[in-house]
Write a protein that holds these residues in place. Structure first.
Motif, PDB file in Angstrom:
ATOM      1  N   VAL A 221       0.293  16.051  20.527  1.00 18.37           N
ATOM      2  CA  VAL A 221       1.150  15.000  19.991  1.00 18.37           C
ATOM      3  C   VAL A 221       2.589  15.502  20.003  1.00 18.37           C
ATOM      4  O   VAL A 221       3.040  16.162  19.071  1.00 18.37           O
ATOM      5  N   HIS A 222       3.297  15.217  21.068  1.00 19.33           N
ATOM      6  CA  HIS A 222       4.660  15.718  21.226  1.00 19.33           C
ATOM      7  C   HIS A 222       5.702  14.835  20.545  1.00 19.33           C
ATOM      8  O   HIS A 222       6.782  15.304  20.207  1.00 19.33           O
ATOM      9  N   HIS A 223       5.361  13.573  20.350  1.00 19.80           N
ATOM     10  CA  HIS A 223       6.297  12.622  19.746  1.00 19.80           C
ATOM     11  C   HIS A 223       5.820  12.330  18.334  1.00 19.80           C
ATOM     12  O   HIS A 223       4.749  11.765  18.145  1.00 19.80           O
ATOM     13  N   ARG A 224       6.619  12.680  17.322  1.00 21.65           N
ATOM     14  CA  ARG A 224       6.132  12.589  15.947  1.00 21.65           C
ATOM     15  C   ARG A 224       7.224  12.254  14.954  1.00 21.65           C
ATOM     16  O   ARG A 224       8.408  12.350  15.236  1.00 21.65           O
ATOM     17  N   ARG A 225       6.782  11.894  13.760  1.00 25.83           N
ATOM     18  CA  ARG A 225       7.671  11.636  12.625  1.00 25.83           C
ATOM     19  C   ARG A 225       6.980  12.152  11.365  1.00 25.83           C
ATOM     20  O   ARG A 225       5.746  12.132  11.264  1.00 25.83           O
ATOM     21  N   SER A 226       7.770  12.598  10.394  1.00 23.17           N
ATOM     22  CA  SER A 226       7.201  13.068   9.133  1.00 23.17           C
ATOM     23  C   SER A 226       6.910  11.877   8.229  1.00 23.17           C
ATOM     24  O   SER A 226       7.615  10.870   8.239  1.00 23.17           O
ATOM     25  N   VAL A 227       5.827  12.016   7.452  1.00 25.83           N
ATOM     26  CA  VAL A 227       5.371  10.935   6.576  1.00 25.83           C
ATOM     27  C   VAL A 227       4.928  11.521   5.234  1.00 25.83           C
ATOM     28  O   VAL A 227       4.329  12.595   5.181  1.00 25.83           O
ATOM     29  N   ASP A 228       5.223  10.803   4.175  1.00 24.35           N
ATOM     30  CA  ASP A 228       4.713  11.147   2.841  1.00 24.35           C
ATOM     31  C   ASP A 228       3.500  10.251   2.600  1.00 24.35           C
ATOM     32  O   ASP A 228       3.642   9.037   2.391  1.00 24.35           O
ATOM     33  N   TRP A 229       2.301  10.839   2.671  1.00 25.94           N
ATOM     34  CA  TRP A 229       1.087  10.054   2.476  1.00 25.94           C
ATOM     35  C   TRP A 229       0.877   9.793   0.989  1.00 25.94           C
ATOM     36  O   TRP A 229       0.918  10.719   0.176  1.00 25.94           O
ATOM     37  N   LEU A 230       0.628   8.530   0.648  1.00 29.01           N
ATOM     38  CA  LEU A 230       0.580   8.125  -0.762  1.00 29.01           C
ATOM     39  C   LEU A 230      -0.833   7.952  -1.299  1.00 29.01           C
ATOM     40  O   LEU A 230      -1.116   8.322  -2.442  1.00 29.01           O
ATOM     41  N   ALA A 231      -1.708   7.359  -0.514  1.00 28.19           N
ATOM     42  CA  ALA A 231      -3.044   7.059  -1.042  1.00 28.19           C
ATOM     43  C   ALA A 231      -4.012   6.747   0.084  1.00 28.19           C
ATOM     44  O   ALA A 231      -3.623   6.459   1.214  1.00 28.19           O
ATOM     45  N   ARG A 232      -5.282   6.815  -0.265  1.00 26.76           N
ATOM     46  CA  ARG A 232      -6.379   6.457   0.638  1.00 26.76           C
ATOM     47  C   ARG A 232      -7.297   5.515  -0.138  1.00 26.76           C
ATOM     48  O   ARG A 232      -7.533   5.700  -1.332  1.00 26.76           O
ATOM     49  N   HIS A 233      -7.817   4.513   0.561  1.00 31.63           N
ATOM     50  CA  HIS A 233      -8.739   3.595  -0.116  1.00 31.63           C
ATOM     51  C   HIS A 233      -9.565   2.833   0.914  1.00 31.63           C
ATOM     52  O   HIS A 233      -9.230   2.818   2.107  1.00 31.63           O
ATOM     53  N   PRO A 234     -10.642   2.174   0.486  1.00 33.55           N
ATOM     54  CA  PRO A 234     -11.470   1.393   1.418  1.00 33.55           C
ATOM     55  C   PRO A 234     -10.690   0.240   2.039  1.00 33.55           C
ATOM     56  O   PRO A 234      -9.780  -0.320   1.416  1.00 33.55           O
ATOM     57  N   ILE A 235     -11.061  -0.118   3.249  1.00 34.00           N
ATOM     58  CA  ILE A 235     -10.420  -1.235   3.941  1.00 34.00           C
ATOM     59  C   ILE A 235     -10.512  -2.515   3.111  1.00 34.00           C
ATOM     60  O   ILE A 235      -9.588  -3.330   3.089  1.00 34.00           O
ATOM     61  N   ASP A 236     -11.616  -2.685   2.389  1.00 34.03           N
ATOM     62  CA  ASP A 236     -11.808  -3.901   1.603  1.00 34.03           C
ATOM     63  C   ASP A 236     -10.785  -4.057   0.483  1.00 34.03           C
ATOM     64  O   ASP A 236     -10.657  -5.150  -0.083  1.00 34.03           O
ATOM     65  N   ASP A 237     -10.064  -2.984   0.130  1.00 36.58           N
ATOM     66  CA  ASP A 237      -9.042  -3.085  -0.913  1.00 36.58           C
ATOM     67  C   ASP A 237      -7.703  -3.578  -0.369  1.00 36.58           C
ATOM     68  O   ASP A 237      -6.760  -3.781  -1.138  1.00 36.58           O
ATOM     69  N   LEU A 238      -7.614  -3.765   0.947  1.00 39.99           N
ATOM     70  CA  LEU A 238      -6.396  -4.344   1.527  1.00 39.99           C
ATOM     71  C   LEU A 238      -6.328  -5.821   1.157  1.00 39.99           C
ATOM     72  O   LEU A 238      -7.369  -6.467   0.948  1.00 39.99           O
ATOM     73  N   PRO A 239      -5.134  -6.407   1.088  1.00 36.94           N
ATOM     74  CA  PRO A 239      -5.041  -7.856   0.899  1.00 36.94           C
ATOM     75  C   PRO A 239      -5.844  -8.566   1.980  1.00 36.94           C
ATOM     76  O   PRO A 239      -5.796  -8.185   3.152  1.00 36.94           O
ATOM     77  N   ALA A 240      -6.582  -9.594   1.596  1.00 35.83           N
ATOM     78  CA  ALA A 240      -7.463 -10.280   2.542  1.00 35.83           C
ATOM     79  C   ALA A 240      -6.718 -10.775   3.778  1.00 35.83           C
ATOM     80  O   ALA A 240      -7.239 -10.720   4.890  1.00 35.83           O
ATOM     81  N   ALA A 241      -5.489 -11.230   3.586  1.00 40.68           N
ATOM     82  CA  ALA A 241      -4.727 -11.805   4.695  1.00 40.68           C
ATOM     83  C   ALA A 241      -4.345 -10.784   5.752  1.00 40.68           C
ATOM     84  O   ALA A 241      -4.053 -11.150   6.888  1.00 40.68           O
ATOM     85  N   VAL A 242      -4.350  -9.503   5.390  1.00 44.86           N
ATOM     86  CA  VAL A 242      -3.907  -8.474   6.341  1.00 44.86           C
ATOM     87  C   VAL A 242      -5.012  -7.458   6.650  1.00 44.86           C
ATOM     88  O   VAL A 242      -4.763  -6.449   7.276  1.00 44.86           O
ATOM     89  N   ARG A 243      -6.223  -7.767   6.202  1.00 42.89           N
ATOM     90  CA  ARG A 243      -7.326  -6.811   6.395  1.00 42.89           C
ATOM     91  C   ARG A 243      -7.611  -6.549   7.867  1.00 42.89           C
ATOM     92  O   ARG A 243      -7.994  -5.443   8.259  1.00 42.89           O
ATOM     93  N   ALA A 244      -7.413  -7.559   8.701  1.00 46.05           N
ATOM     94  CA  ALA A 244      -7.689  -7.403  10.129  1.00 46.05           C
ATOM     95  C   ALA A 244      -6.757  -6.399  10.789  1.00 46.05           C
ATOM     96  O   ALA A 244      -7.076  -5.849  11.846  1.00 46.05           O
ATOM     97  N   THR A 245      -5.600  -6.117  10.174  1.00 47.75           N
ATOM     98  CA  THR A 245      -4.665  -5.158  10.779  1.00 47.75           C
ATOM     99  C   THR A 245      -5.205  -3.738  10.735  1.00 47.75           C
ATOM    100  O   THR A 245      -4.674  -2.863  11.406  1.00 47.75           O
TER     101      THR A 245
END
Length: 213
Positions: free
Chosen positions: A102-126
């Motif tokens: 992975v030669h092309h990258r950006r730094s990220v501050d990871w905040l949380a992990r959770h099940p896909i089902d906890d995403l808003p229903a309207a954006v779950r498909a993303t």
């Protein structure tokens, strides 16, 4: 919100989270920050079709120029049925010596992990992106991200559950069926005098016991 994949088989998710980065491939392209889109395209040509070339150039160009510090990132972990949410903290970087490909990258501050089902229903498909990098805009993202930041949704991003692979149940060997032994068919005998059919034990010579007397 940017949705980025962690490799074709989610193989880079642990590395992304542990190292606090996101990235895209294209090892044939050098530092893309100093390249125009046409120059990026020339490096990508290879054996790609025109459609693939258009898609890959758009992904790399967006990763370099469109992602902004402070924007949110959604990293699907489909093999665990989860997503990891973070915030971009750094500008585009090129690492020509990257050993992880992975030669092309950006730094990220990871905040949380959770099940896909906890995403808003309207954006779950993303959470099931087709491209390596996609941008999504939805009114529900802001409220959802507020819940991520205040801890209402999610747990430690490094808390990746162990994937349990079901073990096939051992089949109990069948006990071989015992062949049934057919009983011999009793052959009745006919008396030569009265023509009565009777048990062989009740015969005396060619006559039944009654006629033999």
């Amino acid at each position: 919100m940017w949705v980025i994949r962690g490799g074709e088989q989610d193989e880079r998710i642990v590395r992304f989270v542990e190292n606090g980065v996101i990235g895209v491939d294209y090892p044939e392209v050098p530092d893309a920050e100093i390249l125009t889109r046409s120059e990026i395209r020339r490096f990508l040509v290879g054996e790609r079709t025109t459609a693939q070339l258009d898609a890959d150039e758009a992904i790399l160009s967006a990763f370099v120029r469109e992602i902004q510090v402070g924007e949110s990132v959604l990293l699907p972990d489909l093999s665990r049925g989860e997503v990891v949410v973070g915030s971009v903290t750094g500008r585009y970087e090129f690492d020509g010596d990257a050993t992880d490909g992975v030669h092309h990258r950006r730094s990220v501050d990871w905040l949380a992990r959770h099940p896909i089902d906890d995403l808003p229903a309207a954006v779950r498909a993303t959470a099931r992106p087709k491209a390596a990098l996609q941008q999504h805009r939805d009114a529900e993202w802001s409220g959802y991200l507020a819940q991520i930041r205040d801890g209402s949704i999610g747990r430690d991003p490094g808390d990746r559950p162990v994937r349990v692979v079901p073990v096939p149940r051992a089949r109990t060997p069948r006990t071989p069926a015992v062949p049934k032994v057919k009983k011999p068919v009793l052959q009745m005998r006919t008396c030569a005098s009265c023509f009565l059919q009777t048990h062989p034990d009740r015969m005396q010579g060619d006559y039944c016991l009654d006629c033999a007397e």
